[in-house]
Design a protein around this motif. Structure first.
Motif, PDB file in Angstrom:
ATOM      1  N   LEU A 132       1.197  -1.173  -0.253  1.00  0.00           N
ATOM      2  CA  LEU A 132       0.342   0.399  -0.187  1.00  0.00           C
ATOM      3  C   LEU A 132       0.695   0.851  -0.292  1.00  0.00           C
ATOM      4  N   ASP A 133       0.973   2.453  -1.179  1.00  0.00           N
ATOM      5  CA  ASP A 133       0.904   3.863  -0.929  1.00  0.00           C
ATOM      6  C   ASP A 133       0.418   4.810   0.228  1.00  0.00           C
ATOM      7  N   SER A 134       1.108   4.366   0.736  1.00  0.00           N
ATOM      8  CA  SER A 134       0.638   5.600   2.177  1.00  0.00           C
ATOM      9  C   SER A 134       0.111   6.682   1.785  1.00  0.00           C
ATOM     10  N   LEU A 135       0.695   7.290   1.088  1.00  0.00           N
ATOM     11  CA  LEU A 135       0.086   8.733   0.927  1.00  0.00           C
ATOM     12  C   LEU A 135      -0.556   8.616  -0.327  1.00  0.00           C
ATOM     13  N   LEU A 162       1.269  -4.616   3.932  1.00  0.00           N
ATOM     14  CA  LEU A 162       2.758  -3.580   3.886  1.00  0.00           C
ATOM     15  C   LEU A 162       2.272  -1.796   3.844  1.00  0.00           C
ATOM     16  N   ILE A 163       2.182  -1.706   4.562  1.00  0.00           N
ATOM     17  CA  ILE A 163       2.122  -0.222   4.336  1.00  0.00           C
ATOM     18  C   ILE A 163       3.161   0.946   4.351  1.00  0.00           C
ATOM     19  N   ASN A 164       3.586   1.341   2.934  1.00  0.00           N
ATOM     20  CA  ASN A 164       4.822   1.262   2.307  1.00  0.00           C
ATOM     21  C   ASN A 164       4.413   2.805   2.182  1.00  0.00           C
ATOM     22  N   LYS A 165       5.994   2.794   1.880  1.00  0.00           N
ATOM     23  CA  LYS A 165       6.271   4.629   1.931  1.00  0.00           C
ATOM     24  C   LYS A 165       5.894   5.349   2.957  1.00  0.00           C
ATOM     25  N   ILE A 166       6.167   4.968   3.770  1.00  0.00           N
ATOM     26  CA  ILE A 166       5.696   5.344   5.516  1.00  0.00           C
ATOM     27  C   ILE A 166       6.439   7.310   5.449  1.00  0.00           C
ATOM     28  N   ASP A 167       7.548   7.315   5.157  1.00  0.00           N
ATOM     29  CA  ASP A 167       8.821   8.204   5.441  1.00  0.00           C
ATOM     30  C   ASP A 167       7.929   9.465   4.237  1.00  0.00           C
ATOM     31  N   LEU A 168       6.822   9.109   3.639  1.00  0.00           N
ATOM     32  CA  LEU A 168       6.758  10.399   3.014  1.00  0.00           C
ATOM     33  C   LEU A 168       5.442  10.794   3.699  1.00  0.00           C
ATOM     34  N   THR A 173      -1.319  12.124  10.210  1.00  0.00           N
ATOM     35  CA  THR A 173      -1.655  11.433   8.942  1.00  0.00           C
ATOM     36  C   THR A 173      -1.999   9.591   8.921  1.00  0.00           C
ATOM     37  N   PHE A 174      -0.663   8.821   9.383  1.00  0.00           N
ATOM     38  CA  PHE A 174      -0.270   7.463   9.506  1.00  0.00           C
ATOM     39  C   PHE A 174      -2.040   7.629  10.351  1.00  0.00           C
ATOM     40  N   ASN A 175      -1.333   7.916  11.958  1.00  0.00           N
ATOM     41  CA  ASN A 175      -2.438   6.999  12.734  1.00  0.00           C
ATOM     42  C   ASN A 175      -4.042   7.474  11.528  1.00  0.00           C
ATOM     43  N   LYS A 176      -4.240   8.675  10.920  1.00  0.00           N
ATOM     44  CA  LYS A 176      -5.583   8.072   9.964  1.00  0.00           C
ATOM     45  C   LYS A 176      -5.542   7.009   9.028  1.00  0.00           C
ATOM     46  N   VAL A 177      -4.747   6.616   8.367  1.00  0.00           N
ATOM     47  CA  VAL A 177      -4.539   5.672   7.804  1.00  0.00           C
ATOM     48  C   VAL A 177      -4.556   4.077   8.226  1.00  0.00           C
ATOM     49  N   ILE A 178      -4.054   4.358   9.254  1.00  0.00           N
ATOM     50  CA  ILE A 178      -4.292   3.172  10.358  1.00  0.00           C
ATOM     51  C   ILE A 178      -4.970   2.271  11.038  1.00  0.00           C
ATOM     52  N   GLU A 179      -5.935   3.638  11.150  1.00  0.00           N
ATOM     53  CA  GLU A 179      -7.642   3.969  11.531  1.00  0.00           C
ATOM     54  C   GLU A 179      -8.206   3.574  10.322  1.00  0.00           C
ATOM     55  N   GLU A 180      -8.428   3.981   9.210  1.00  0.00           N
ATOM     56  CA  GLU A 180      -8.897   3.289   8.060  1.00  0.00           C
ATOM     57  C   GLU A 180      -8.589   1.912   7.197  1.00  0.00           C
TER      58      GLU A 180
END
Length: 312
Positions: A132-135, A162-168, A173-180
């Motif tokens: 998954l491209d997180s951005l 794989l929640i990828n490109k987490i450095d971007l 925003t990361f917390n929102k991605v995980i929740e979704e």
């Protein structure tokens, strides 16, 4: 089709899923390097929607590879997938076959394609890994409803995400991605990655059955995805090429291929483009200068005229 397989052990199948540009090929490179160190024999099956394959050039050498182009293995390429798996087995006797599916493939359809009665008893679909491209996930509302739904289905039917490109992305925003993602798939097993780095030992066996009910997506009928393969006949100016990139609509998801720039002394430049972000990597090998464009409702004739203009 005449088939003679007498295997004492099942061949492991690992399916790499994920939308266009998410990092599947980078993950495959990482996993192959680990397989090589472990001494296991790995083979590769890659699927491209376009007529030509670009990603195959990017993998480590000395691995047997088969490529299925000009169609999605979960749609028109099912029979070819079956034949290709058989050919990889009979020719190379690998311990594991990695299938990098098209970025437009539904993982359940790929599983179903693998589980043909002819070969089902001789393979073990060990795991479906979705990258998954997180951005891009955060901006998926910019795309059509069928594309959004496909991205969500690729997450929903992953054994490992794989929640990828987490450095971007930022922490909030990361917390929102995980929740979704947890709302979509409450029991999902996921890893946080940058550059799709993961340990091969974390791939656990999963059980898959045929004909799991899911949302159907055909590349052409439902997603309206098409592609263009353009062959450059001469070097072009990089600044004009970059100006052209800035004019592209969001409906162009992915561009990849090899280009020769007038300003660059190397033989070819690997070019990759996903969701407006370009990447260049100089190559000392004279690869074929093919450029593959994939998008929704792609105006192939208009794009061809624009690329031809760059060569004039």
């Amino acid at each position: 089709m005449e088939v003679e397989i007498n295997v004492q052990r099942k061949i492991e199948i690992i399916i790499l899923s994920g939308f266009l540009g998410s990092g599947k090929t980078t993950l495959l490179k990482n996993l192959l390097e680990q397989e090589q160190k472990s001494g296991r024999k790995a083979a590769i099956l890659m699927n491209e929607v376009g007529e030509v394959s670009i990603d195959g050039y990017l993998l480590p050498p000395n691995f047997p590879i088969e490529e299925i182009t000009n169609g999605c293995i979960c749609c028109s390429g099912k029979d070819q997938l079956e034949r290709t798996i058989l050919n990889l087995y009979k020719t190379n006797r690998p311990d594991v076959i990695y299938i990098e599916s098209s970025g437009l493939a539904h993982p359940i359809d790929v599983i179903d394609s693998c589980l043909s009665p002819i070969i089902a008893n001789d393979i073990e679909i060990k795991n479906v890994i979705t990258v998954l491209d997180s951005l891009r996930w955060c901006h998926r509302q910019e795309y059509s409803k069928p594309i959004q739904c496909l991205m969500e289905e690729q997450v929903k039917y992953a054994d490992l995400l794989l929640i990828n490109k987490i450095d971007l992305i930022q922490q909030q925003t990361f917390n929102k991605v995980i929740e979704e993602i947890e709302n979509l798939h409450p029991n999902i097993h996921y890893q946080i990655t940058s550059h799709a780095r993961m340990e091969i030992s974390s791939i656990q066996s999963s059980c898959h059955e045929r004909e799991i009910e899911h949302q159907q997506f055909h590349v052409h009928n439902h997603l309206h995805i098409n592609h263009l393969v353009y062959v450059f006949t001469k070097p072009i100016e990089k600044n004009l090429f970059e100006q052209w990139l800035q004019t592209l609509p969001l409906s162009i998801f992915r561009i990849k291929g090899f280009i020769r720039f007038k300003e660059t002394p190397v033989k070819t430049t690997l070019f990759q483009y996903a969701y407006g972000v370009p990447m260049y990597l100089n190559q000392e090998i004279a690869f074929p200068t093919n450029l593959v464009l994939i998008g929704e409702h792609l105006n192939a004739e208009k794009l061809k005229r624009q690329l031809e203009k760059l060569e004039n």
